[in-house]
Design a protein around this motif. Structure first.
Motif, mmCIF file in Angstrom:
data_model
loop_
_atom_site.group_PDB
_atom_site.id
_atom_site.type_symbol
_atom_site.label_atom_id
_atom_site.label_comp_id
_atom_site.label_asym_id
_atom_site.label_seq_id
_atom_site.Cartn_x
_atom_site.Cartn_y
_atom_site.Cartn_z
ATOM 1 N N ASN A 271 -96.885 -39.259 -21.223
ATOM 2 C CA ASN A 271 -95.886 -39.476 -21.330
ATOM 3 C C ASN A 271 -95.516 -39.506 -19.067
ATOM 4 O O ASN A 271 -95.425 -40.602 -18.764
ATOM 5 N N ARG A 272 -95.434 -38.323 -19.345
ATOM 6 C CA ARG A 272 -94.667 -37.891 -17.915
ATOM 7 C C ARG A 272 -96.215 -38.076 -16.359
ATOM 8 O O ARG A 272 -95.466 -38.725 -16.085
ATOM 9 N N TYR A 273 -97.325 -38.001 -16.719
ATOM 10 C CA TYR A 273 -97.575 -38.318 -16.297
ATOM 11 C C TYR A 273 -98.382 -39.412 -15.880
ATOM 12 O O TYR A 273 -98.763 -40.399 -15.048
ATOM 13 N N THR A 274 -98.482 -41.103 -16.929
ATOM 14 C CA THR A 274 -98.185 -41.839 -17.192
ATOM 15 C C THR A 274 -97.290 -42.435 -16.293
ATOM 16 O O THR A 274 -97.118 -43.577 -15.355
ATOM 17 N N LYS A 275 -95.945 -41.944 -15.841
ATOM 18 C CA LYS A 275 -94.976 -42.298 -15.670
ATOM 19 C C LYS A 275 -95.139 -41.887 -14.269
ATOM 20 O O LYS A 275 -94.911 -42.426 -13.349
ATOM 21 N N LEU A 276 -95.565 -41.106 -13.520
ATOM 22 C CA LEU A 276 -95.854 -40.458 -12.765
ATOM 23 C C LEU A 276 -96.805 -41.396 -11.919
ATOM 24 O O LEU A 276 -96.794 -42.351 -10.530
ATOM 25 N N GLU B 177 -97.464 -44.202 -12.958
ATOM 26 C CA GLU B 177 -96.612 -46.463 -12.385
ATOM 27 C C GLU B 177 -96.289 -45.718 -11.573
ATOM 28 O O GLU B 177 -95.652 -46.869 -11.118
ATOM 29 N N SER B 178 -95.167 -44.865 -11.124
ATOM 30 C CA SER B 178 -94.286 -44.958 -10.161
ATOM 31 C C SER B 178 -94.813 -45.172 -9.128
ATOM 32 O O SER B 178 -94.327 -45.604 -7.557
ATOM 33 N N ASN C 10 -102.580 -47.459 -11.729
ATOM 34 C CA ASN C 10 -102.836 -48.313 -13.602
ATOM 35 C C ASN C 10 -103.060 -46.177 -13.795
ATOM 36 O O ASN C 10 -104.459 -46.096 -13.641
ATOM 37 N N PRO C 11 -102.819 -46.347 -15.041
ATOM 38 C CA PRO C 11 -102.011 -44.969 -15.945
ATOM 39 C C PRO C 11 -103.625 -45.242 -17.097
ATOM 40 O O PRO C 11 -103.726 -44.687 -17.953
ATOM 41 N N HIS D 242 -90.756 -38.239 -5.125
ATOM 42 C CA HIS D 242 -90.978 -39.113 -5.267
ATOM 43 C C HIS D 242 -90.054 -40.130 -5.388
ATOM 44 O O HIS D 242 -90.204 -41.623 -5.337
#
Length: 138
Positions: free
Chosen positions: A4-9, A11-12, A16-17, A83
């Motif tokens: 989930n953290r990689y997905t958020k990274l 996306e931020s 597209n993850p 970030h």
């Protein structure tokens, strides 16, 4: 970092993850040092070279990776740690290239000299690479 953290990274950074992109980001994060395409290819057996290369190109366009030219024949990649502004690579730091084992390491907490360019020049990136022998090879 969990999935989930990689997905958020991703996306931020406006990426597209997809499953492949998450795998490439995980491999870069797990390495703790910049990696070449060949090193990533040897580490990631589930994605072919072109898939890894496409992910790295996209990551570079979205300022998710730094590209390090350390003087070897390979370009190396590392995840950006900043970030706050995804349009600038503002976590520049020193890299060390070992001339024996051909690995590149991040050297944090070492100041980079400020570069004053002549009028009219605009810097978009910089590489600060120190070459020598790493402690493991010494």
């Amino acid at each position: 970092m969990n999935e989930n953290r990689y997905t958020k990274l991703l996306e931020s950074h406006g990426v597209n993850p997809t499953a492949n992109r998450i795998v490439v980001a995980k491999a870069l994060a797990a390495s703790y040092r910049p990696m070449s395409l060949a090193e990533l290819e040897n580490k990631i057996l589930t994605i072919d070279k072109s898939g890894i290369s496409r992910a790295l190109t996209l990551f570079k366009e979205h300022h998710l990776v730094h590209v390090i030219e350390d003087g070897s024949d390979a370009v190396r990649y590392e995840l950006c740690h900043s970030h706050d502004d995804h349009h600038e690579d503002n976590d520049m730091h020193v890299h060390f290239y070992c001339e024996r084992c051909n690995r590149t390491f991040c050297i944090d907490n070492t100041p980079i000299p400020e570069i004053e360019l002549p009028e009219g020049y605009m810097m978009t990136s910089a590489n600060f690479v120190v070459k020598g022998i790493c402690p493991e090879c010494k």
